[in-house]
Design a protein around this motif. Structure first.
Motif, mmCIF file in Angstrom:
data_model
loop_
_atom_site.group_PDB
_atom_site.id
_atom_site.type_symbol
_atom_site.label_atom_id
_atom_site.label_comp_id
_atom_site.label_asym_id
_atom_site.label_seq_id
_atom_site.Cartn_x
_atom_site.Cartn_y
_atom_site.Cartn_z
ATOM 1 N N LEU A 1 41.830 31.156 50.849
ATOM 2 C CA LEU A 1 40.515 31.746 50.589
ATOM 3 C C LEU A 1 40.680 33.002 49.734
ATOM 4 O O LEU A 1 41.072 34.050 50.229
ATOM 5 N N PHE A 2 40.436 32.852 48.461
ATOM 6 C CA PHE A 2 40.459 33.977 47.526
ATOM 7 C C PHE A 2 39.869 33.484 46.219
ATOM 8 O O PHE A 2 40.104 32.346 45.813
ATOM 9 N N GLY A 3 39.096 34.345 45.542
ATOM 10 C CA GLY A 3 38.541 33.934 44.261
ATOM 11 C C GLY A 3 37.855 35.074 43.541
ATOM 12 O O GLY A 3 37.844 36.222 43.999
ATOM 13 N N SER A 4 37.253 34.742 42.410
ATOM 14 C CA SER A 4 36.677 35.763 41.536
ATOM 15 C C SER A 4 35.372 36.333 42.069
ATOM 16 O O SER A 4 34.831 37.291 41.504
ATOM 17 N N GLU A 5 34.849 35.764 43.173
ATOM 18 C CA GLU A 5 33.625 36.312 43.755
ATOM 19 C C GLU A 5 33.852 37.772 44.171
ATOM 20 O O GLU A 5 32.951 38.609 44.103
ATOM 21 N N GLN A 6 35.087 38.069 44.590
ATOM 22 C CA GLN A 6 35.456 39.433 44.978
ATOM 23 C C GLN A 6 35.245 40.398 43.805
ATOM 24 O O GLN A 6 34.757 41.510 43.969
ATOM 25 N N TYR A 7 35.616 39.947 42.625
ATOM 26 C CA TYR A 7 35.469 40.715 41.386
ATOM 27 C C TYR A 7 33.983 40.933 41.079
ATOM 28 O O TYR A 7 33.540 42.037 40.767
ATOM 29 N N THR A 8 33.206 39.851 41.222
ATOM 30 C CA THR A 8 31.754 39.934 40.968
ATOM 31 C C THR A 8 31.094 40.909 41.941
ATOM 32 O O THR A 8 30.246 41.719 41.556
#
Length: 348
Positions: free
Chosen positions: A212-219
């Motif tokens: 569980l990790f992805g670019s949503e964190q960046y957004t």
């Protein structure tokens, strides 16, 4: 031909390939945003909403191709190599697999869909064969079938996402140095909320794992720092329309977390496989488009790193804008792997 359709939590990606004398041709490609909450952690929550997106994809791709391939992934999918007697017929294997599966799968068998593929003879015992067992929660499969049908497609294949990446391996080797075919190549596909790590050696997948990790964190960092909506933040990421100090406030912290996550995935693979190192690293998914990722990972991990270009060696249909394609191509690894099922005789 089948349309390969990658159902993500932020968007749906679709690719249609044909096969000619000189290799594959990209006939059509499409990407459509997914309504928020319709897909969470790779599980479809709202079949009607996803079906509406599928209908838009079908209009963009072509109404003449109805059959589609999609994939399941995440916690509800289990894959395992088991050993069976080489003398068993397909029917006997089927019965034996069910017995084996009962002890291997933590769900009741009536809630699970099973499939298997006979691989090669077992190295240590020639009387046995290695068999790849795949199992997924039936409700996950049925939700994808229903969403595809709601959009006017017929679900021909529901694959396992990890296999789709290894299927694109041959296309990616063309982007790497000549010796890559015999080396250990890792593909890290980083989407909005999920990362899929796949390792192949000599063209054969030897390991895969979701995290569980992805670019949503960046957004989300852009949302909280600059007080914009999630949609505005997504748009700003693509357009580069961000304040000058965003590099320090948002990009650098995300880069740090990204390196940690990829390093962790590699370490878990090396520990469980007994391998010493990865020779080449391929980054794909929406996060591959984040500024500076390729150089960052090469510098921090000391591994030869490239951004995936699945269509680099393909003929491209005239209707496709090649400049636009170059910008979004790394997001289409899973969709390409699914589209390749059109030409694949594999059991799985």
């Amino acid at each position: 031909m089948m349309v390969g359709i990658d159902i993500g939590s932020h968007s749906v990606k679709a690719a249609l390939l044909s096969q000619g004398i000189n290799g594959y041709k990209l006939e059509a490609i499409a990407i459509e945003p997914m309504p928020r909450g319709a897909v969470i952690d790779r599980e479809i929550q709202d079949i009607e909403a996803v079906g509406n997106v599928m209908a838009k994809i079908r209009k963009k791709i072509t109404a003449s191709v109805k059959e589609a391939a999609a994939a399941v992934s995440g916690q509800t999918v289990i894959t395992k190599v088991i050993y069976m007697d080489a003398s068993l017929s397909e029917e006997e294997l089927n019965s034996q697999i069910e017995i084996e599966a009962d002890s291997l799968i933590p769900y009741p068998l009536d809630e699970v869909s099973l499939d298997f593929e006979v691989l090669e003879a077992n190295e240590s015992d020639p009387t046995k064969v290695n068999v790849l067992l795949s199992a997924a929660r039936t409700e996950s499969i049925e939700a994808r079938v229903a969403a595809l049908e709601a959009g006017g497609f017929t679900a021909k294949v529901i694959d396992v996402e990890a296999y789709t990446l290894s299927r694109v391996n041959d296309l990616i080797l063309a982007n790497l140095p000549d010796d890559a075919a015999d080396k250990l190549v890792a593909i890290v596909d980083i989407g909005a909320t999920m990362t899929l790590f796949s390792a192949t050696q000599s063209g054969r997948e030897i390991y895969s794992r979701d995290q569980l990790f992805g670019s949503e964190q960046y957004t989300r960092s852009i949302v909280s720092y600059y007080n914009v909506s999630f949609e505005e933040a997504e748009l700003a990421k693509i357009n580069g329309d961000l304040p000058p100090n965003y590099t320090f406030e948002v990009l650098a912290p995300f880069h740090t977390v990204l390196v940690q996550q990829v390093r962790r995935a590699i370490q878990m693979f090396l520990t469980s496989s007994g391998k010493e190192k990865i020779d080449y690293l391929v980054i794909s998914g929406g996060t591959a488009l984040v500024e500076g990722v390729e150089q960052l990972l090469a510098d921090e991990l000391g591994i030869y790193t490239i951004i995936a270009k699945p269509f680099a060696e393909m003929e491209i249909a005239e209707s496709i804008d090649e400049d636009e394609l170059a910008k979004i191509a790394p997001q289409f690894m899973v969709a390409t792997g699914l589209a390749l099922r059109s030409f694949s005789p594999w059991h799985i």
